[in-house]
Structures are given as C-alpha cells and as structure tokens.
Design a protein around this motif. Structure first.
Motif, mmCIF file in Angstrom:
data_model
loop_
_atom_site.group_PDB
_atom_site.id
_atom_site.type_symbol
_atom_site.label_atom_id
_atom_site.label_comp_id
_atom_site.label_asym_id
_atom_site.label_seq_id
_atom_site.Cartn_x
_atom_site.Cartn_y
_atom_site.Cartn_z
ATOM 1 N N LEU A 1 0.840 -1.198 0.000
ATOM 2 C CA LEU A 1 0.000 0.000 0.000
ATOM 3 C C LEU A 1 0.868 1.237 0.000
ATOM 4 C CD1 LEU A 1 -2.986 0.876 0.151
ATOM 5 C CD2 LEU A 1 -2.698 1.033 2.645
ATOM 6 N N GLU A 2 0.583 2.171 -0.894
ATOM 7 C CA GLU A 2 1.344 3.406 -1.023
ATOM 8 C C GLU A 2 0.472 4.593 -0.632
ATOM 9 O OE1 GLU A 2 2.665 3.683 -4.983
ATOM 10 O OE2 GLU A 2 3.951 1.882 -4.899
ATOM 11 N N ALA A 3 1.145 5.594 -0.071
ATOM 12 C CA ALA A 3 0.425 6.780 0.378
ATOM 13 C C ALA A 3 0.006 7.618 -0.817
ATOM 14 C CB ALA A 3 1.307 7.605 1.302
ATOM 15 N N PRO A 4 -1.117 8.326 -0.723
ATOM 16 C CA PRO A 4 -1.541 9.234 -1.804
ATOM 17 C C PRO A 4 -0.505 10.319 -2.009
ATOM 18 C CG PRO A 4 -3.332 8.811 -0.283
ATOM 19 C CD PRO A 4 -2.095 8.250 0.361
ATOM 20 N N ASP B 1 -8.457 14.704 6.647
ATOM 21 C CA ASP B 1 -8.992 13.379 6.942
ATOM 22 C C ASP B 1 -10.069 13.010 5.917
ATOM 23 O OD1 ASP B 1 -7.316 13.502 9.041
ATOM 24 O OD2 ASP B 1 -8.872 13.820 10.566
ATOM 25 N N TYR B 2 -10.233 11.704 5.686
ATOM 26 C CA TYR B 2 -11.280 11.208 4.790
ATOM 27 C C TYR B 2 -11.658 9.807 5.217
ATOM 28 C CZ TYR B 2 -13.602 9.197 0.733
ATOM 29 O OH TYR B 2 -14.507 8.571 -0.082
ATOM 30 N N THR B 3 -12.937 9.500 5.211
ATOM 31 C CA THR B 3 -13.458 8.159 5.520
ATOM 32 C C THR B 3 -14.526 7.825 4.512
ATOM 33 O OG1 THR B 3 -12.996 8.419 7.882
ATOM 34 C CG2 THR B 3 -14.580 6.716 7.231
ATOM 35 N N GLY B 4 -14.430 6.692 3.857
ATOM 36 C CA GLY B 4 -15.406 6.280 2.871
ATOM 37 C C GLY B 4 -14.768 5.419 1.819
ATOM 38 N N ALA C 1 -12.034 2.887 3.104
ATOM 39 C CA ALA C 1 -10.798 3.278 3.799
ATOM 40 C C ALA C 1 -11.054 4.459 4.702
ATOM 41 C CB ALA C 1 -9.709 3.633 2.780
ATOM 42 N N SER C 2 -10.042 4.698 5.552
ATOM 43 C CA SER C 2 -10.070 5.870 6.425
ATOM 44 C C SER C 2 -8.659 6.451 6.461
ATOM 45 C CB SER C 2 -10.530 5.491 7.838
ATOM 46 O OG SER C 2 -10.522 6.630 8.673
ATOM 47 N N ILE C 3 -8.567 7.783 6.259
ATOM 48 C CA ILE C 3 -7.281 8.477 6.226
ATOM 49 C C ILE C 3 -7.303 9.559 7.299
ATOM 50 C CG2 ILE C 3 -5.696 9.853 4.845
ATOM 51 C CD1 ILE C 3 -6.904 8.579 2.352
ATOM 52 N N SER C 4 -6.247 9.585 8.115
ATOM 53 C CA SER C 4 -6.105 10.609 9.154
ATOM 54 C C SER C 4 -4.744 11.271 8.991
ATOM 55 C CB SER C 4 -6.262 10.000 10.548
ATOM 56 O OG SER C 4 -6.095 10.991 11.539
ATOM 57 N N HIS C 5 -4.710 12.591 8.961
ATOM 58 C CA HIS C 5 -3.470 13.341 8.745
ATOM 59 C C HIS C 5 -3.261 14.259 9.944
ATOM 60 C CE1 HIS C 5 -0.273 15.313 6.544
ATOM 61 N NE2 HIS C 5 -0.836 16.496 6.839
ATOM 62 N N VAL D 1 -17.222 8.230 -4.088
ATOM 63 C CA VAL D 1 -15.911 7.568 -4.197
ATOM 64 C C VAL D 1 -14.842 8.647 -4.374
ATOM 65 C CG1 VAL D 1 -14.487 5.952 -5.486
ATOM 66 C CG2 VAL D 1 -16.931 5.496 -5.200
ATOM 67 N N ALA D 2 -13.801 8.594 -3.521
ATOM 68 C CA ALA D 2 -12.681 9.549 -3.629
ATOM 69 C C ALA D 2 -11.565 8.949 -4.484
ATOM 70 C CB ALA D 2 -12.144 9.896 -2.247
ATOM 71 N N ARG D 3 -10.771 9.823 -5.039
ATOM 72 C CA ARG D 3 -9.615 9.371 -5.820
ATOM 73 C C ARG D 3 -8.450 9.076 -4.874
ATOM 74 N NH1 ARG D 3 -9.374 13.827 -10.759
ATOM 75 N NH2 ARG D 3 -11.554 13.488 -11.518
ATOM 76 N N TRP D 4 -7.703 8.022 -5.182
ATOM 77 C CA TRP D 4 -6.567 7.676 -4.312
ATOM 78 C C TRP D 4 -5.477 8.727 -4.379
ATOM 79 C CZ3 TRP D 4 -5.990 3.864 -0.791
ATOM 80 C CH2 TRP D 4 -4.710 3.669 -0.286
ATOM 81 N N ASP D 5 -5.260 9.265 -5.558
ATOM 82 C CA ASP D 5 -4.204 10.265 -5.680
ATOM 83 C C ASP D 5 -4.611 11.593 -5.043
ATOM 84 O OD1 ASP D 5 -2.675 8.425 -7.011
ATOM 85 O OD2 ASP D 5 -3.361 9.087 -9.005
ATOM 86 N N HIS D 6 -5.871 11.906 -5.090
ATOM 87 C CA HIS D 6 -6.380 13.169 -4.525
ATOM 88 C C HIS D 6 -7.640 12.867 -3.725
ATOM 89 C CE1 HIS D 6 -3.571 15.530 -6.963
ATOM 90 N NE2 HIS D 6 -3.887 14.741 -7.988
ATOM 91 N N PRO D 7 -7.509 12.466 -2.481
ATOM 92 C CA PRO D 7 -8.700 12.093 -1.689
ATOM 93 C C PRO D 7 -9.688 13.244 -1.509
ATOM 94 C CG PRO D 7 -6.686 11.274 -0.673
ATOM 95 C CD PRO D 7 -6.248 12.203 -1.750
ATOM 96 N N ASP D 8 -9.245 14.458 -1.717
ATOM 97 C CA ASP D 8 -10.165 15.587 -1.558
ATOM 98 C C ASP D 8 -11.085 15.754 -2.757
ATOM 99 O OD1 ASP D 8 -7.899 16.111 -3.045
ATOM 100 O OD2 ASP D 8 -8.047 18.288 -2.721
#
Length: 623
Positions: A156-159, A165-168, A179-183, A244-251
C-alpha cells in the motif's frame, strides 16, 4: 377513400413485384400509410360507436373506466413502487454497510495517528490483528519519519497529496476500497480494505448479486425465489450512486454505481432479523388484505354488471315496447320482474299500452260516430230549405248555424197549394244527435200535415167571414204526435205561421218560442206567445193571432242562440241589441241583415265555440 386505398395498394403491390419505379413505390407507401391510418381511425370509431350503442355496453364500459382502470393503475403503481422500493432498499443496505465499515476504521486510524512514533508499529500490528479477522485484506500504512506497514508484505502506497482526513470509499485504479485516512502534522495513517467480490458478498449476506463500477466482477448470487411468495418474489435490479474519492487526490470526490440484483424475499430477510420466515406473517397479512380488496372489487363489479343488466333490461324492454306500439301492436306487454322503480316504470308502460289500446278502440268508435254524425249533418242540411220561395208581397231568408255538427234548431217555409206560404221556426231542447232527430221528426210531421191539407178555420177579415188554415190546430196536432212518439223530457219551442199572399195577413201560433220582432216604421213590437211548448203535455189548447205584413215591415224570428250568448262580464246579448241591429240596418237586404246579426253575436260572445245553435228567419214586406 376505401376504394382509393384498395386501388393504390394494388398498384403498390404491382410496383414492388416488378421492381419498377422504386421512387413512385416509396411515395405510394407513404400515401398508403396516411390513408390506412385515417381508415383505421374511422373504423375504430365506427366499431366503438356500434359497440356502445346499447346502454348495457355503455354502462359496462363506464364501469370498466371508473372501476377497473383505477384498480389497474393502482396495481401498476404498486408494482412499480414495489420494484423501486425493493431495489432502493437493497442498494441502500449495501451502501450503508460500506459506509459503516469504513466508519469503523476511523477511530483506530485517528488514534494511531496521534500515538508516539515508538508505539505506532506495535499499535498498527495490534490494530491489524484485531480488525483483520472481520475485514479480510485489511492494510495499514503509517507515513512518518519511518513508514510502517501492516502486514509487512503490504504494498500500500500513500496518496500523492493528503489535505485532510477522509473516511469512505476510495478508488485506486480499477480497484475499490473502503478506507479511512487521518493526517496529523507530518504523520498520515491510512487503513484500507479492498472491496473484492468475497468482501462485497459479505456486506449484506444473501441480499443478491452485487457489482460496483463498470465491468466489475459480480459478487454473490441472486437468491432463489421464496416458495411462499410465488410470482410476487420477482427479480429486481437496481443501482445506487455512492461517493468515491480518488486515491491520488482524496479531496476530489467522484461517484460510482452500485448495482444490486435481488428479490423482495431477500430484502425482507435482510430487514427482519430472523430472515424471510419472520416476515411471513406480514406477507400473509398483506396478501390477505390484498385478496380481500380484490374480492371486494370483483363483488362490486358483479353487482355493477347485475344492476346494469336490470337497468338496461328495463330500457331495452321499453325500447322494444315502443317499437311494437309504433307498429300498431297495442297488445304488447313488457315482462316485469322485481319491485323497484324500473319495474314500476315497466308496469306504467304496460298500463299506458292498455290505455292506448282502449283509446284506439274509442278513437275508432269515435271516428265511426263522427262519420255517422257527418252523414247526419249532410242529411240535415238536405232537410233545411235550399232557397226561399219567391212571392210578390214578401221576401224571405233563413239561416241556421249549428253549435255542433248537427243542429236542434228548425226552420222551414213551404208554398201551399193555394199559393200561400207556410213558415216555421223551432228550437228543440238539448243539443246533438237527439235534438237533431227530434228536429227531423218535427219537420216530417209538419210537411206531412201540409201535404195532407191543413185544417181550416173561419175568420173575419175586413168585416167579411172567410176560411183560412188553422195554425193552432196544426200546432196542437204536432204536440200530440210528439208527445206520443218521444220521451216526456223531449220538447221544443215552436213558431208556425201561414201567410196569405192576397190579404198580406200572417196567421201564426207561438208555442213557447221567443217572441219574433216586428219592425214597422222604426218601432219594434214583440209578437206575443199563444201557447206552451210542444211535446211536453198530451193535450194543450193553442191560440193563434193574425198580423198584416205591410210594405217595408221587417219580421225577425230567431232562437235563443241569438239572444243568450254572454260576454266576458256575463251579460247576455239580449233582444234589445237584436232590435238595435235591425233598426240600424232595416233598409239593407235581408241577407245582409242576417250577416250583421250573426257577426254581432260572435263578437259579443267570448266562448271559443258557439254555445248554442243560431237560427234566424227574416221576412220583409214588399211594396
């Protein structure tokens, strides 16, 4: 238009068969389509008009449109609504489970991002061990001064960019994750589970076949139909849009389609905690209610058709009855069943037909009687004098206008064998046929006596004794014969006179008749009555009077039809008005005087028809 269509169709077939003039064939095809459409619409209209001509078919069509069409529309709406609801609920359950599982990663990821660097690797390992059993394929990545992976072989690679943060759900290439992302500062923690077919099939177990995105493998399978529902347990395919969020740009958020193929039984089994069996009572209850409603609709339809048959049966019976009556079959009767208003209407029609049948008989009898009365009227007209005799010293005219077809009034004048004149006027009590028959009897008796020779009576004239016809004996003989041949209530008033051409003397007997008017030099005198009516008593003594008719004297004898008509105020025309007309027109011709009298009486009376027979006899002395 039909003939034109047939000719063009034959021409089109010939052109298509010979492959000649393809352009013309195409044009003919267009024309044929237009004409065929017009003819089809006209044919449908004629068929519909003919099919609903009968009231029964019209009512049935009304029941169908009022009762059945709404039911069909409601059933269609219920089916479409059920289809949408089942699919939407199934898609919602799956998408909600995706969100729930992604949300279950949010707190551990947030805690891991806030932990110390030294503790993160152990916490990531513990987190993976705890959640990995429930989330196959779980991968954890901690990006800080030292990257940490769980499991160690995870790739798994980081965006590239993480702004928050993003969850979904998130997409990486063609693969989807929840997934869930916390920064936090320089630390980014990512926990992601690939949404593979086995994972997707376990989201809502037994819900059906699931697919996320285009050309993705199908997860799960469509469950078999539940035996208790039968045809109601149909296959339903629906979709729902998920974020659905993009992996490269979760925002940056996109959307993807979640397709679900399921059955109502699977949705009910997922909603109820113990599967479809626990929902069987609700299904049965719903089916019972639906069956009762359908039964009520069928009963209503049967009742409506039965009522329409009773209504249209009565209307059809009335229609047939009117046709039979129009053909002259007045014995036709409508079969009557029941005791409602329509039955009473049929009974009323039958009563009317019976009354018409009786009226037809009465009308025929009346027509026969009318014909006989017309014959009697013609016969009576032949009994009245056709023209007055021409005398040297007197001028006569008489007229009778019946109130009905025949008259009970009588007038006559005859030349006697010696050249003298006998004149008479009478009024029979009553009207119609009986009065006319009595009038004919009076005429017959009088003419028989005149033909046999009137009895003589000695009289003094200018100091000399002479003999003349006895009017009193003649009237007495008439009275005896009428009394003997008629009922006691049958009688008549009668004035009879004999005029002597040589002496200008009028010998008369007035048997209860209205006194005639004598107009001499502007003065009016009433001739007195010399006896009572004829035919009422067996033996009556009558007297006679003598009167000289001088030149320009006007003698007017009349019946009560002249003097008794009333105006709007109940006033009779009377003798005074008759005398006034005679005085005003005494120099006119007798025929004109009669016309003036008749006209004045009609103008005076307000009755729509003559109240009584009107008879006038006028004698004027010549110079």
């Amino acid at each position: 238009m039909a003939r034109v269509f047939a000719v063009l169709l034959a021409l089109y077939v010939v052109l298509e068969w010979t492959h000649f003039a393809n352009g013309l064939a195409t044009l003919l095809a267009v024309v044929l389509v237009v004409l065929g459409s017009i003819l089809a619409v006209g044919l449908i209209r004629r068929v519909v008009r003919k099919s609903i001509w009968r009231l029964r078919n019209r009512l049935i069509a009304t029941y169908v449109f009022i009762g059945m069409v709404p039911i069909v529309l409601i059933l269609a709406l219920a089916g479409i609504g059920t289809y949408i609801l089942v699919g939407q609920v199934a898609a919602y359950l799956v998408s909600a489970e995706l969100d729930r599982r992604a949300a279950s990663l949010q707190d551990p990821v947030r805690i891991l991002s806030q932990a110390r660097d030294a503790d993160r690797e152990g916490m990531a390992q513990a987190m993976g061990n705890f959640l990995g059993q429930r989330m196959p394929g779980l991968q954890v990545l901690v990006v800080s001064d030292k990257n940490t992976h769980y499991p160690h072989e995870s790739t798994l690679e980081a965006p590239a960019e993480v702004a928050g943060d993003y969850t979904g759900c998130i997409r990486k290439g063609k693969l989807f994750y929840f997934a869930s992302i916390s920064h936090r500062g320089d630390t980014t923690v990512i926990a992601a589970v690939p949404i593979t077919p086995p994972v997707l099939a376990q989201m809502v177990p037994g819900i059906g076949a699931l697919t996320i995105g285009e050309r993705a493998p199908v997860a799960g399978a469509v469950p078999p139909a539940y035996n208790g529902l039968g045809m109601l347990d149909f296959t339903d395919t629906w979709f729902n849009q998920i974020r659905v969020a993009r992996w490269d740009h979760p925002d940056k958020i996109d959307s993807a389609a979640l397709f679900v193929t399921t059955r109502p039984s699977a949705v009910l089994g997922a909603i109820f905690g113990h599967g479809i069996d626990s929902a069987e009572f609700a299904v049965i209850s719903f089916s019972v209610v639906a069956g009762l409603l359908l039964l009520a609709e069928l009963v209503s339809l049967i009742i409506g058709i039965s009522l329409s048959r009773s209504i249209t049966g009565a209307v059809h019976g009335l229609y047939e009855g009117t046709l039979q009556i129009a053909r002259g079959d007045f014995a036709w009767r409508i079969p009557v069943k029941g005791s409602d208003q329509l039955s009473d209407l049929s009974r009323s029609f039958n009563n009317m037909a019976g009354q018409i049948e009786k009226l037809v008989v009465v009308a025929k009898e009346k027509e026969r009687l009318q014909s006989e009365v017309e014959i009697a009227s013609d016969v009576q007209n032949q009994l009245f004098p056709h023209s007055a005799p021409t005398l040297r010293t007197i001028e006569l005219i008489g007229i009778c206008q019946p109130a009905r077809m025949v008259s009970g009034d009588y007038y006559d004048y005859l030349c006697l064998p010696d050249g003298n004149l006998a004149l008479a006027i009478g009024d029979v009590a009553g009207k119609g046929i009986s009065a006319a028959l009595l009038m004919a009897s009076i005429q017959s008796i009088m003419r028989t006596q005149i033909a046999a020779g009137l009895p003589l009576l000695a009289a003094a004239v200018n100091g000399q004794t002479s003999s003349c016809f006895s009017t009193s004996n003649t009237v007495a003989q008439l009275n005896r014969q009428l009394y003997a041949s008629t009922a006691p209530e049958k009688y008549a008033t009668f004035f009879f006179g004999v005029y002597d051409e040589t002496s200008r003397m009028l010998t008369y007997t007035n048997a209860g008749h209205l006194p005639p008017l004598l107009l001499r030099r502007g003065e009016v005198t009433l001739l007195e009555v010399t006896g009572t009516v004829v035919g009422a008593f067996p033996i009556i003594r009558y007297e006679e009077q003598r009167l000289e008719i001088q030149p320009d004297d006007l003698l007017i004898a009349y019946t009560d039809g002249i003097t008794e008509p009333e105006n709007a105020y109940g006033e009779e025309f009377g003798t005074d008005r008759l005398a006034e007309i005679a005085q005003r027109h005494h120099r006119s011709e007798p025929r004109e005087i009669v016309a003036k009298i008749m006209e004045a009486v009609r103008h005076w009376s307000t009755a729509p028809e003559l109240p009584d027979d009107m008879t006038v006899v006028i004698a004027r002395g010549r110079r």
